[in-house]
Scaffold this active site. Structure first.
Site: not given
Ligand code: BES
Ligand code: MN
Ligand code: ZN
Length: 498
Positions: A279, A353
């Site tokens: 990230k 997931r």
């Molecule tokens: N934990 C995150 C989702 C999230 C991000 C929750 C920011 C709250 C604030 C999750 O694991 C994630 O990173 N999801 C990705 C999915 C994508 C790679 C398809 C996302 O939401 O960007």
């Molecule tokens: Mn994630």
């Protein structure tokens, strides 16, 4: 705060109540509530309202001392808005204002004598719960990791809520409200803890402590046992981390022996760096909240333990860190989930997931009445619903889904709302992989829906719902902190099932 319920009638009058402060409602049309009238033996309250010193707009306040014929030292007039059929919003802001004033008083105890039965489309239980949850929230502190502690709450420490009749049902409502507030407290505390402290092991120890306090059966599976169970999907997420994963199972056996349990599953990523699909830096600290689903399952267990809920409930917390390293899962890796499906991991940041997939398969062994998983699953859910509603997904066979209705109603009842979003074949199409049974991310668009559709592949043997709490589990910015959601929704859902 120490809460109690008190009924006032012709014998136990509000005027004779010994208290540091009684808060009563007044309206914008200069009308007094019943309780305000009852305290207005000499017309002082009516005169104060008439003078314009308080507008009656929701949340305005005016403090009077030494009101004639009133035993309490102070009477706090609180604006309740225009309408004597009080709106939910007016009631909430009146409660907030009263609590704010109570915190500044040189008084130890107070009575809230609001029109608890006159909130539009709401019942007494809702009003009592809003007061208790707001009061608990106001005194909540996260200073466990500060060397110099935040100032302790001041002012009123004992709060009585005036009700028309102190029936056993009303007392039960207070007990439930306190249990929900305490459950939210645990969820907030776990969420706010730094991720070097709140590790998977810490969550496991918290579960064990809950087990000791409330008599839950607790089982913690470690890496070896997860390997034996062939949880290849879950284990793929934990590869890059030095923290050992913990798969935590809690059982509350409050119902009949053979009654099928409700299973709650929480995503417990104690830190989500994204893994190799790292990230961006800014705001990454907030990914300590990626165990919000797990935190809410533990908080809900605290609440049902405190209430000794007459229902069988199983809690599953799938806890690990998502970190990059030389051993970490790479984009393109293919893993085999516990149910035999192979998954091409195209993005290691779509890890929630992956841990949930195996937890959902594991849940089958309980022959559940229903399974609800809770997860900070997708940033896209914040885009769709903001911070107001959790995303709610159920199987796509029918718009009229009974479990969705139950959860929607529970959320509405508890002031912890969810809103439905779709899954279905079209979204499953987006998850096709050339090399495995499915990919862990979809083609662009509808990322919350494709994430839910992914989960659905692992839930075919029972009734299931998924709550995406990415937007509701915590707040960012100056008031950064966990909210304790969706403990009120989950606890109310379970209460309604008894
Ligand atoms: N934990 C995150 C989702 C999230 C991000 C929750 C920011 C709250 C604030 C999750 O694991 C994630 O990173 N999801 C990705 C999915 C994508 C790679 C398809 C996302 O939401 O960007
Ligand atoms: Mn994630
Ligand atoms: Zn995540």
């Amino acid at each position: 705060m120490d809460f109690s319920i008190k009924a006032f009638d012709t014998k136990n009058t509000l005027t004779a109540a010994k208290s540091g402060c009684i808060a009563v409602a007044v309206f914008e049309n200069k009308k007094l509530s019943e309780a305000a009238k009852a305290l207005d033996l000499n017309g002082e309250i009516a005169a104060a309202v008439k003078s314009g010193d308080i507008s009656g707009k929701a949340g305005t306040t005016l403090l009077l001392r030494g009101v004639a014929g009133v035993s309490a030292a102070r009477v706090l007039l609180v604006g309740m808005g225009a309408d004597e059929a009080v709106s939910e919003k007016s009631f909430a802001s009146a409660v907030t204002s009263a609590l704010k004033t109570f915190a500044t008083l040189g008084a130890q105890d107070a009575i809230i004598a609001f029109p608890v039965e006159n909130v539009k489309e709401r019942d007494l239980a809702w009003s009592v719960r809003s007061i208790v949850v707001a009061a608990a929230d106001a005194e909540f502190r996260t200073d466990g990791q500060k060397s110099k502690k935040d100032p302790a709450p001041t002012g009123v420490r004992k709060l009585a809520i005036a009700v028309p009749q102190a029936t056993p049902q009303v007392k039960a409502v207070l007990a439930q409200a306190q249990a929900i507030a305490n459950g939210m407290g645990l969820t907030k505390e776990l969420g706010n803890l730094s991720p070097n402290v709140c590790t998977p092991t810490y969550l496991a120890n918290t579960a064990k402590k809950l087990g000791a306090d409330y008599g839950f059966d607790i089982e913690v599976l470690d890496r070896k046992q997860l390997e034996a169970l062939k949880m290849g999907s879950f284990l793929s997420v934990t590869r890059g981390s030095e923290e050992p994963p913990k798969f935590i199972v809690l059982k509350h056996n409050g119902g009949k022996k053979n009654e099928a349990p409700v299973v709650l599953i929480g995503k417990g990523i104690t830190f989500d760096s994204g893994g190799i699909s790292l990230k961006p830096g800014p705001g990454m600290d907030e990914m300590k909240y990626d165990m919000g689903g797990a935190g809410s399952v533990l908080g809900t267990f605290r609440a049902i333990g405190e209430m000794n809920l007459k229902l069988n409930v199983v809690g599953i917390v799938a806890a690990c860190e998502n970190m990059p390293s030389g051993r970490a899962t790479k984009p393109g890796d293919i893993v085999t989930a516990m149910n035999g499906l192979t998954i091409e991991i195209l993005n290691t940041d779509a890890e929630g997931r992956l841990v949930l997939a195996d937890a959902l398969t594991y849940a089958e062994r309980f022959k559940p009445a229903a399974v609800v998983n809770v997860a900070t699953l997708t940033g896209a859910c914040i885009v769709a619903l903001g911070h107001h509603n959790s995303g709610l997904f159920t199987r796509h066979d029918d718009i009229h889904n009974a479990l969705a209705d139950e959860l929607m109603d529970a959320g509405k009842q508890a002031g912890d709302t969810a809103w439905r979003l779709p899954i279905g074949e079209q979204y499953n199409e987006q998850l096709k992989s050339n090399f495995a049974d499915l990919a862990n991310i979809g083609t662009p668009g509808g990322a919350s829906c494709t994430a839910a559709a992914f989960l659905e592949n692992f839930t075919r043997n029972y009734t299931w719902a998924h709550l995406d709490i990415a937007g509701t589990a915590w707040k960012s910015g100056a008031s950064k902190g966990a909210t304790g959601r969706p403990v009120p929704l989950l606890t109310t859902f379970l209460l309604n099932r008894v």
